[in-house]
Design an enzyme around this catalytic site. Structure first.
Site, PDB file in Angstrom:
ATOM      1  N   GLU A 329       0.830  -1.201   0.000  1.00  0.00           N
ATOM      2  CA  GLU A 329       0.000   0.000   0.000  1.00  0.00           C
ATOM      3  C   GLU A 329       0.868   1.256   0.000  1.00  0.00           C
ATOM      4  O   GLU A 329       1.791   1.378   0.808  1.00  0.00           O
ATOM      5  CB  GLU A 329      -0.895   0.043   1.249  1.00  0.00           C
ATOM      6  N   CYS A 330       0.574   2.195  -0.876  1.00  0.00           N
ATOM      7  CA  CYS A 330       1.143   3.541  -0.881  1.00  0.00           C
ATOM      8  C   CYS A 330       2.672   3.532  -0.818  1.00  0.00           C
ATOM      9  O   CYS A 330       3.333   3.320  -1.832  1.00  0.00           O
ATOM     10  CB  CYS A 330       0.528   4.369   0.244  1.00  0.00           C
ATOM     11  N   GLY A 331       3.268   3.739   0.350  1.00  0.00           N
ATOM     12  CA  GLY A 331       4.717   3.689   0.461  1.00  0.00           C
ATOM     13  C   GLY A 331       5.274   2.354   0.006  1.00  0.00           C
ATOM     14  O   GLY A 331       6.401   2.273  -0.502  1.00  0.00           O
ATOM     15  N   LEU A 333       4.021   0.607  -2.498  1.00  0.00           N
ATOM     16  CA  LEU A 333       4.078   0.729  -3.963  1.00  0.00           C
ATOM     17  C   LEU A 333       5.356   1.442  -4.375  1.00  0.00           C
ATOM     18  O   LEU A 333       6.056   1.015  -5.311  1.00  0.00           O
ATOM     19  CB  LEU A 333       2.854   1.495  -4.468  1.00  0.00           C
ATOM     20  N   SER A 430      -0.710  -0.581  -4.804  1.00  0.00           N
ATOM     21  CA  SER A 430      -1.453   0.622  -5.198  1.00  0.00           C
ATOM     22  C   SER A 430      -1.271   1.684  -4.126  1.00  0.00           C
ATOM     23  O   SER A 430      -0.702   1.427  -3.061  1.00  0.00           O
ATOM     24  CB  SER A 430      -2.945   0.306  -5.372  1.00  0.00           C
TER      25      SER A 430
END
Length: 452
Positions: A329-331, A333, A430
């Site tokens: 997730e986020c970081g 990705l 993502s």
């Protein structure tokens, strides 16, 4: 179950400061405090845990669109504590769109039947504070303000003016105030508050806040209000999940990666899976595991250290190439891309996805959204609806094909659509942060891939 909710008229009024001071003051009195945070924020919860020694729980009625499940989770976490303290988000009635009950602090207060303490910013105001309190108290007939705390008060005389006005024009009791004091201010970073892991001299701040609260706020009255709250009568069973006993889940946990909802980790344990923490910053390689989970955080701040830990990057890439499922997730990705660009320099990352993460000076995506996989993915089947939250300053420039359609809605209308999320082999990443309690199918889909 004793409980209070600290809300405010707006963001920046001092909710976090007042909440932390109350938590520390109650802890010093010997109370076992269970902290909660309204909304998807990961950072305030770190502060809560630092003070109480207990994991803070997010209560988010968008990410978990099931009122009874939310109330059940609140009850489960709070029932063994002496008092539950919920920190609100934004203004009391602010949420998604203009509906006061859509993902707002006020809705959580009603869902959990928790009395509301309103924090009002006292800077440059006196009698007008009464109008604010009166308006908030009347706005929703189903919700009443149980007490008020004034923040950033200039002097005793200033407080007397504000208190006198509120008590003259409303029936809401004023519990006290916090004087203006720069020493208790919390510095900020691009994602909000600075994470607790990087703060120094925290204990001194907590002690000062506690002393100010104890001196200037009627804690006995606050405790009396917490005891007057209605009991919850929820019979919602805990989410039923498949048995994944023996499944080893390695999850990144260090200063660069630490954004995890406690309920997500608890639900993983509920399946029987074993959670194994590892540090992409410090460890040489990822532990032997059947599944790898990389949450969000601040990889950009530790880009050089992540770049320099080549053995870890190689081991994660090797796990991907072996087909071990990886969810990021986020970081996460950003870490799984080819490189990360920070202040004009490029740092090598894992390289699962062909893409460069570039930091920008503004928020690129912010807020709740709904994702729909366009194909079979690690987190859901084609056409499935997945609720999530994005909050990031980076952009991921890639030649990879996005596998999800994402959209934002306001008051029932779609206001924005875009593509995001990437699937390669058994790896999915993502910018989306999700809560597993929204749908048991998400975790079943992910761990099913790990069990095969």
């Amino acid at each position: 179950m004793n409980k209070i909710l600290i809300a405010a008229a707006s963001s920046g009024a001092g909710k976090t400061t007042v909440t932390l001071g109350i938590m520390q003051a109650l802890k010093k009195r010997g109370f076992a405090v269970q902290p909660f945070k309204v909304g998807p924020d990961y950072i305030d919860t770190n502060y809560h845990q630092a003070i109480t020694g207990v994991a803070s729980i997010n209560l988010d009625s968008f990410l978990i669109d099931d009122d009874e499940m939310l109330a059940s989770l609140f009850q489960k976490h709070g029932e063994s504590a002496d008092i539950s303290v919920i920190e609100g988000v934004m203004g009391l009635f602010d949420g998604l769109g203009t509906d006061r009950d859509n993902a707002s602090t006020s809705f959580i207060a009603k869902c959990t039947k928790t009395p509301v303490i309103l924090v009002v910013d006292g800077k440059a105001i006196s009698t007008s504070a009464a109008a604010i309190v009166d308006g908030f108290n009347r706005f929703d007939p189903e919700l009443k303000i149980a007490g008020v705390i004034i923040n950033r008060v200039a002097s005793e005389n200033h407080f007397s003016l504000i208190k006198g006005a509120i008590e003259r024009y409303t029936d809401v009791p004023v519990l006290g105030y916090l004087p203006k004091n720069a020493a208790v201010a919390l510095p900020e970073r691009h994602l909000g508050l600075v994470p607790q892991e990087e703060m120094t001299e925290l204990e001194a701040k907590w002690e000062l806040l506690s002393d100010l609260i104890t001196t200037h706020v009627d804690l006995d009255k606050l405790l009396e209000i917490s005891k007057s709250s209605e009991n919850l009568s929820t019979s919602k069973a805990q989410m039923k999940v498949a048995d994944f006993s023996g499944l080893r889940v390695a999850y990144a946990l260090d200063a660069a990666f630490h954004f995890y909802y406690q309920d997500n980790l608890d639900l993983i344990r509920l399946t029987g899976a074993e959670l194994i923490p590892f540090s992409p910053l410090e460890d040489n390689e990822v532990p032997e595991a059947d599944f790898i989970y990389i949450g969000g955080g601040f990889p950009e701040i530790f880009a050089k250290q992540l770049n320099d830990n080549r053995s870890m990057r190689k081991s994660i890439l090797a796990a991907h190439e072996k087909g071990i499922p990886i969810y990021a997730e986020c970081g996460g990705l950003m870490y799984l891309g080819s490189s990360l660009e920070m202040e004009g320099k490029q740092y090598e990352m894992v390289g699962v996805f062909n893409g460069i993460s570039k930091m920008t000076t503004r928020l690129r995506k912010f807020g709740y959204c709904i994702a729909e996989p366009l194909e079979e993915t690690l987190i859901g089947k084609k056409g499935m609806s997945i609720r999530g939250h994005e909050f990031h300053h980076s952009v991921f420039e890639t030649t990879e094909t996005a596998c999800m359609k994402l959209s934002k809605k306001r008051d029932g209308e779609i206001v924005k659509e875009w593509r995001g999320g990437y699937q390669k082999g058994n790896t999915f990443a993502s910018y989306l942060h999700i809560h597993f309690y929204q749908n048991p199918a998400i975790l079943m889909q992910m761990f099913g891939a790990g069990k095969r």
